[in-house]
Design an enzyme around this catalytic site. Structure first.
Site, short mmCIF file in Angstrom:
data_model
loop_
_atom_site.label_atom_id
_atom_site.label_comp_id
_atom_site.label_asym_id
_atom_site.label_seq_id
_atom_site.Cartn_x
_atom_site.Cartn_y
_atom_site.Cartn_z
N HIS A 1 12.43 4.63 -12.72
CA HIS A 1 12.10 4.35 -14.11
C HIS A 1 12.19 5.62 -14.95
O HIS A 1 12.43 6.72 -14.44
CB HIS A 1 10.69 3.74 -14.19
N TYR B 1 13.52 -10.54 -12.60
CA TYR B 1 12.26 -9.94 -12.17
C TYR B 1 11.11 -10.48 -13.02
O TYR B 1 10.04 -10.82 -12.49
CB TYR B 1 12.35 -8.42 -12.32
N HIS C 1 0.81 -1.22 0.00
CA HIS C 1 0.00 0.00 0.00
C HIS C 1 0.84 1.27 0.00
O HIS C 1 0.35 2.35 -0.31
CB HIS C 1 -0.93 0.02 1.20
N LYS D 1 7.67 -12.61 -11.93
CA LYS D 1 6.31 -12.19 -12.24
C LYS D 1 5.55 -13.25 -13.04
O LYS D 1 4.35 -13.47 -12.83
CB LYS D 1 6.34 -10.86 -13.02
N SER E 1 3.75 -7.31 -14.66
CA SER E 1 4.51 -6.28 -15.37
C SER E 1 4.59 -6.65 -16.85
O SER E 1 4.57 -7.83 -17.21
CB SER E 1 5.92 -6.19 -14.79
N SER E 2 4.72 -5.64 -17.69
CA SER E 2 4.83 -5.89 -19.13
C SER E 2 6.13 -6.59 -19.50
O SER E 2 6.25 -7.14 -20.60
CB SER E 2 4.75 -4.57 -19.91
N CYS E 3 7.10 -6.62 -18.59
CA CYS E 3 8.39 -7.26 -18.90
C CYS E 3 8.29 -8.79 -18.94
O CYS E 3 9.27 -9.47 -19.24
CB CYS E 3 9.46 -6.83 -17.90
N ASN F 1 4.05 0.57 -18.58
CA ASN F 1 4.82 1.49 -17.74
C ASN F 1 3.87 2.44 -17.01
O ASN F 1 3.05 3.10 -17.65
CB ASN F 1 5.78 2.32 -18.60
N LEU G 1 -0.68 -8.29 -9.38
CA LEU G 1 -0.20 -7.29 -10.33
C LEU G 1 1.17 -7.70 -10.86
O LEU G 1 2.11 -7.89 -10.09
CB LEU G 1 -0.11 -5.91 -9.68
#
Length: 323
Positions: free
Chosen positions: A175, A132, A8, A136, A103-105, A161, A101
């Site tokens: 980032h 990483y 949070h 994910k 990530s696009s990676c 992003n 959640l």
């Protein structure tokens, strides 16, 4: 409804917590000092005591290329431990609803653009953040596996992003968006005549405001199970969340320069690596279900810069904020 938001204090977790509170949910939180999510026993005891109805797993160890390259062991270990402990102990405590959640990676480095959900595990990952990304991917498959074996309702969303209030503006571990905001702000403040940026400026990136991500996350969490399952597959259950458009790094730099008041020259050092040339999410699945972003990039950058001025750059404030 009692919802535990893990992470949070981070940018995304904070935005989701605010949205949940606005909706009247009881948000349960713990700081890292209060609950170490890599501690299996501590996580077990937390779930046994709190009796939450749902979980939003936004906690993660995150960072930019430099951080991922420097601390690969920490990035894979800590993220795997967080995911395994939270998902498993939520299941053991009979929490049937969870949102993870990612990530696009997670998608291969050489992947068709825009990136579709079914591109997962079809090619080699970007080496600089592979640990990483693997963590994910494991989180997605963890949720899918519990759903298949135990009938839980654990869902995954993959954001592009993200940027916005609460971002990490650390000079080394941030980032691209917050890094540019800080650099151009400091250059304008100090009267610097030139800002040099790595690469040619031609790579394209997509940016989604964190408030849009929070709305999308709760949209997916609230979807009736039959609607969610009709738009996903047991072995392909994650949903992309993107803005739908991308910009070049050059265009982004020019926008940030304008917003921060930098009037000097922007120089691109083409001798430095560009990284992946394009990363655009295919969010058509989510769009077809009825969700679309609402924060225009220029307005979002202005809001983020204002937050930076008030929370990070103001006298007496720490040098970084966020996670």
């Amino acid at each position: 409804m009692r919802v535990y938001v893990a992470g949070h204090r981070g940018m995304v977790g904070g935005a989701i917590s605010r949205k949940l509170t606005e909706r009247g949910a009881e948000v349960v939180t713990r700081t890292h000092a209060e609950l170490d999510l890599s501690d299996q026993v501590a996580v077990r005891d937390f779930f046994a005591a709190e009796k939450v109805d749902a979980v939003v797993l936004a906690a993660a160890k995150v960072g930019g290329i430099h951080a991922n390259n420097t601390y690969p062991a920490e990035f894979i270990y800590e993220n795997l431990m967080i995911e395994c402990n939270v998902v498993h102990q939520a299941f053991k405590a009979d929490v049937r609803k969870l949102l993870f959640l990612g990530s696009s990676c997670i998608y291969p480095r050489a992947v068709a653009q825009p990136m579709r959900e079914d591109a997962l595990l079809t090619g080699v990952l970007e080496p600089t953040n592979e640990p990483y990304a693997i963590a994910k991917i494991a989180g997605i498959k963890l949720c899918e596996s519990y759903n298949r074996q135990y009938g839980t309702d654990y869902r995954s969303v993959m954001p592009t992003n993200l940027y916005g209030p609460g971002d990490n503006f650390h000079p080394e571990n941030s980032h691209v968006m917050p890094a540019l905001i800080r650099r151009f702000h400091e250059a304008a403040r100090d009267g610097v005549s030139e800002v040099a940026i790595w690469g040619s400026g031609t790579p394209r990136r997509e940016f989604l405001h964190v408030d849009d991500m929070a709305e999308a996350s709760l949209f997916v969490l609230d979807l009736p199970l039959d609607v969610y399952e009709s738009n996903t597959e047991p072995m392909l259950s994650h949903i992309n969340v993107g803005y739908g458009e991308d910009v070049t790094i050059r265009e982004l730099a020019q926008l940030v320069a304008t917003v921060t008041g930098f009037t000097g020259e922007i120089v691109f050092d083409a001798s430095k690596p560009d990284g992946t040339m394009r990363k655009l999410m295919d969010s058509s699945r989510l769009n077809a279900m009825g969700w679309k972003p609402s924060v225009v990039l220029e307005n979002g950058v202005k809001e983020t810069y204002q937050w930076f001025l008030e929370q990070v750059a103001a006298p007496g404030q720490p040098a970084m904020a966020g996670h």
